[in-house]
Enzyme design. Structure first.
Site, PDB file in Angstrom:
ATOM      1  N   ARG A 105       0.876  -1.186   0.000  1.00 33.15           N
ATOM      2  CA  ARG A 105       0.000   0.000   0.000  1.00 33.15           C
ATOM      3  C   ARG A 105       0.902   1.220   0.000  1.00 33.15           C
ATOM      4  O   ARG A 105       1.700   1.407   0.924  1.00 33.15           O
ATOM      5  CB  ARG A 105      -0.917  -0.013   1.223  1.00 33.15           C
ATOM      6  CG  ARG A 105      -1.634   1.300   1.428  1.00 33.15           C
ATOM      7  CD  ARG A 105      -2.750   1.225   2.427  1.00 33.15           C
ATOM      8  NE  ARG A 105      -3.891   0.512   1.896  1.00 33.15           N
ATOM      9  CZ  ARG A 105      -5.102   0.494   2.448  1.00 33.15           C
ATOM     10  NH1 ARG A 105      -5.324   1.163   3.574  1.00 33.15           N
ATOM     11  NH2 ARG A 105      -6.090  -0.177   1.904  1.00 33.15           N
ATOM     12  N   HIS A 132      -7.521   0.948  -6.389  1.00 28.73           N
ATOM     13  CA  HIS A 132      -7.671   0.005  -5.271  1.00 28.73           C
ATOM     14  C   HIS A 132      -8.320  -1.285  -5.802  1.00 28.73           C
ATOM     15  O   HIS A 132      -9.473  -1.594  -5.504  1.00 28.73           O
ATOM     16  CB  HIS A 132      -8.532   0.653  -4.184  1.00 28.73           C
ATOM     17  CG  HIS A 132      -8.451  -0.022  -2.850  1.00 28.73           C
ATOM     18  ND1 HIS A 132      -7.606  -1.087  -2.574  1.00 28.73           N
ATOM     19  CD2 HIS A 132      -9.132   0.211  -1.678  1.00 28.73           C
ATOM     20  CE1 HIS A 132      -7.768  -1.462  -1.321  1.00 28.73           C
ATOM     21  NE2 HIS A 132      -8.682  -0.699  -0.758  1.00 28.73           N
ATOM     22  N   GLN A 135     -10.030  -4.122  -3.488  1.00 28.86           N
ATOM     23  CA  GLN A 135     -11.348  -3.762  -2.970  1.00 28.86           C
ATOM     24  C   GLN A 135     -12.423  -4.051  -4.015  1.00 28.86           C
ATOM     25  O   GLN A 135     -13.481  -4.613  -3.707  1.00 28.86           O
ATOM     26  CB  GLN A 135     -11.363  -2.269  -2.598  1.00 28.86           C
ATOM     27  CG  GLN A 135     -12.711  -1.772  -2.106  1.00 28.86           C
ATOM     28  CD  GLN A 135     -13.104  -2.345  -0.756  1.00 28.86           C
ATOM     29  OE1 GLN A 135     -12.324  -2.287   0.192  1.00 28.86           O
ATOM     30  NE2 GLN A 135     -14.299  -2.905  -0.647  1.00 28.86           N
ATOM     31  N   ASP A 227     -17.532   6.633  -0.836  1.00 22.85           N
ATOM     32  CA  ASP A 227     -16.221   6.558  -0.193  1.00 22.85           C
ATOM     33  C   ASP A 227     -16.035   7.872   0.566  1.00 22.85           C
ATOM     34  O   ASP A 227     -16.771   8.848   0.337  1.00 22.85           O
ATOM     35  CB  ASP A 227     -15.146   6.383  -1.295  1.00 22.85           C
ATOM     36  CG  ASP A 227     -13.727   6.216  -0.746  1.00 22.85           C
ATOM     37  OD1 ASP A 227     -13.569   5.953   0.471  1.00 22.85           O
ATOM     38  OD2 ASP A 227     -12.772   6.364  -1.536  1.00 22.85           O
ATOM     39  N   CYS A 267     -16.528   1.196   0.700  1.00 19.64           N
ATOM     40  CA  CYS A 267     -15.312   0.397   0.924  1.00 19.64           C
ATOM     41  C   CYS A 267     -14.879   0.412   2.389  1.00 19.64           C
ATOM     42  O   CYS A 267     -14.142  -0.479   2.809  1.00 19.64           O
ATOM     43  CB  CYS A 267     -14.187   0.907   0.027  1.00 19.64           C
ATOM     44  SG  CYS A 267     -13.880   2.675   0.210  1.00 19.64           S
ATOM     45  N   ARG A 295     -13.285  -9.181   1.184  1.00 19.81           N
ATOM     46  CA  ARG A 295     -11.870  -8.863   0.966  1.00 19.81           C
ATOM     47  C   ARG A 295     -11.026 -10.108   1.238  1.00 19.81           C
ATOM     48  O   ARG A 295     -10.094 -10.434   0.512  1.00 19.81           O
ATOM     49  CB  ARG A 295     -11.411  -7.723   1.900  1.00 19.81           C
ATOM     50  CG  ARG A 295     -12.047  -6.376   1.644  1.00 19.81           C
ATOM     51  CD  ARG A 295     -11.607  -5.772   0.323  1.00 19.81           C
ATOM     52  NE  ARG A 295     -10.165  -5.620   0.228  1.00 19.81           N
ATOM     53  CZ  ARG A 295      -9.469  -4.594   0.725  1.00 19.81           C
ATOM     54  NH1 ARG A 295     -10.102  -3.603   1.332  1.00 19.81           N
ATOM     55  NH2 ARG A 295      -8.153  -4.525   0.594  1.00 19.81           N
TER      56      ARG A 295
HETATM   57  N1   CP Z   1     -11.281  -0.579   2.398  1.00 23.41           N
HETATM   58  C1   CP Z   1     -10.001  -0.632   2.798  1.00 23.41           C
HETATM   59  O1   CP Z   1      -9.060  -0.845   2.008  1.00 23.41           O
HETATM   60  O2   CP Z   1      -9.841  -0.478   4.139  1.00 23.41           O
HETATM   61  P1   CP Z   1      -8.451  -0.277   4.901  1.00 23.41           P
HETATM   62  O3   CP Z   1      -7.927   1.082   4.491  1.00 23.41           O
HETATM   63  O4   CP Z   1      -8.800  -0.340   6.364  1.00 23.41           O
HETATM   64  O5   CP Z   1      -7.503  -1.353   4.495  1.00 23.41           O
HETATM   65  N1  NVA Z   2     -10.238   6.708  -0.998  1.00 26.38           N
HETATM   66  C1  NVA Z   2      -9.887   6.095   0.260  1.00 26.38           C
HETATM   67  C2  NVA Z   2     -10.071   4.615   0.204  1.00 26.38           C
HETATM   68  C3  NVA Z   2      -9.848   3.899   1.504  1.00 26.38           C
HETATM   69  C4  NVA Z   2     -10.013   2.416   1.394  1.00 26.38           C
HETATM   70  C5  NVA Z   2      -8.464   6.444   0.621  1.00 26.38           C
HETATM   71  O1  NVA Z   2      -7.598   6.372  -0.260  1.00 26.38           O
HETATM   72  O2  NVA Z   2      -8.205   6.808   1.771  1.00 26.38           O
END
Ligand code: CP
Ligand code: NVA
Length: 311
Positions: A105, A132, A135, A227, A267, A295
């Site tokens: 990430r 992402h 997800q 989101d 998400c 997930r």
């Molecule tokens: N939806 C998602 O990716 O959650 P986290 O940021 O908690 O991993």
């Molecule tokens: N758009 C959000 C998604 C989190 C899963 C972020 O990047 O923080």
């Protein structure tokens, strides 16, 4: 999975429609029969590199690799040497000498591509500023479970044209869905993602609509998705975003534009009272906990396919 299936999992745009369908099939198999896969990644190690926080991605990957007989190694931003100037290239090369796969990430999508380019083991994108895909694979599984199909359904994404919007555009257009994005001025999804998704949709019988009117986006939708207004790394903009996104909350009024049978998806993490009203996310149309659970299953399918010993 086809022999040409990419060796990494970085973007749903990189995979063929058939590839995504096979990932969904494998996700269903893993979910139905977890014990049948308990040795699928036996003896394998997954490095889990997190430069941003996470609840779902971190825990579902850690639990997932463990359930497949392997082990996960969590590496937070301060645990490695990137913040002290070590390059992505060296990080990729070194990790590849120790582990069988890297889940990462990161902020920059370019860094993710660099990591994948220089790693000799599979790299899985656990979110960048751009997309992402894990997800959305789980989301497609959730939608298919609810409706028994994907093609022909309308999904309306309401809010920021961000990483989630991008992966939903790619994945849903590839599956023949009608994707509508309702966003405030200045927060549109990237034009190249929209163009690519329009091309996918032309081929699959789906469609893409990008509008500044959330009600138009939501009209007759089967799925309303949203989101956070402020993504990770954008905290300095949160006050401005609260003002700009004010008319884009998913509440009972907006849900009323969708079909009566519509479901609500998010998400997570969510901010009740901001992008979504509590009555919606905690109401009967919400499937957010199924999404979160899926997930685990979808990512186990990715691990089995990319790192599995027997598949
Ligand atoms: N939806 C998602 O990716 O959650 P986290 O940021 O908690 O991993
Ligand atoms: N758009 C959000 C998604 C989190 C899963 C972020 O990047 O923080």
């Amino acid at each position: 999975m086809s022999r040409n299936s990419p060796r990494h999992f970085l973007s749903l745009a990189d995979h063929t429609d058939e590839d995504i369908r096979r990932y969904l099939y494998l996700s269903r198999m893993v979910k139905l029969n977890p014990t049948g896969f308990r040795d699928a990644c036996s003896g394998k190690t997954l490095a889990m590199l997190f430069l941003k926080p996470s609840l779902r991605t971190r825990v579902s990957f850690q639990a997932g690799i463990f359930q497949l007989g392997g082990q996960g190694l969590y590496l937070g931003p301060k645990d490695i040497q990137l913040h002290r100037g070590e390059t992505i290239v060296d990080t990729a090369r070194v990790l590849s000498r120790y582990v069988d796969g890297i889940m990462s990430r990161m902020f920059s999508h370019e860094d993710m591509l660099d990591l994948a380019r220089h790693a000799t083991v599979p790299v899985i994108n656990g979110l960048t500023n751009h997309n992402h895909p894990c997800q959305v694979l789980a989301d497609l599984l959730t939608i298919d479970e609810r409706f028994g199909r994907l093609a022909g359904l309308k999904i309306a994404y309401i809010g920021d044209g961000n990483n989630m919007a991008h992966s939903l555009l790619h994945g849903c257009a590839r599956m023949g869905m009608h994707v509508a994005v309702g966003h405030p001025e200045g927060y549109a999804p990237d034009a190249d993602v929209v163009a690519r998704s329009e091309a996918f949709a032309r081929r699959t019988g789906g469609s893409v609509l990008v509008t500044r009117d959330p009600r138009e986006a939501a009209r007759d939708a089967d799925i309303i998705y949203n989101d956070v207004w402020t993504s990770m790394g954008q905290e300095a903009e949160s006050q401005t975003r609260l003002e700009v996104f004010g008319g884009f909350q998913v509440n009972r009024d907006l849900m009323a534009c969708a079909r009566p049978s519509a479901i609500f998806m998010h998400c997570l993490p969510a901010h009740r009272g901001e992008e979504v009203a509590a009555e919606v996310i905690d109401g009967p149309q919400s499937v957010v906990m199924d999404q979160a659970e899926n997930r685990l299953h979808a990512q186990k399918a990715i691990l089995v396919h990319l790192m599995g010993v027997r598949f």
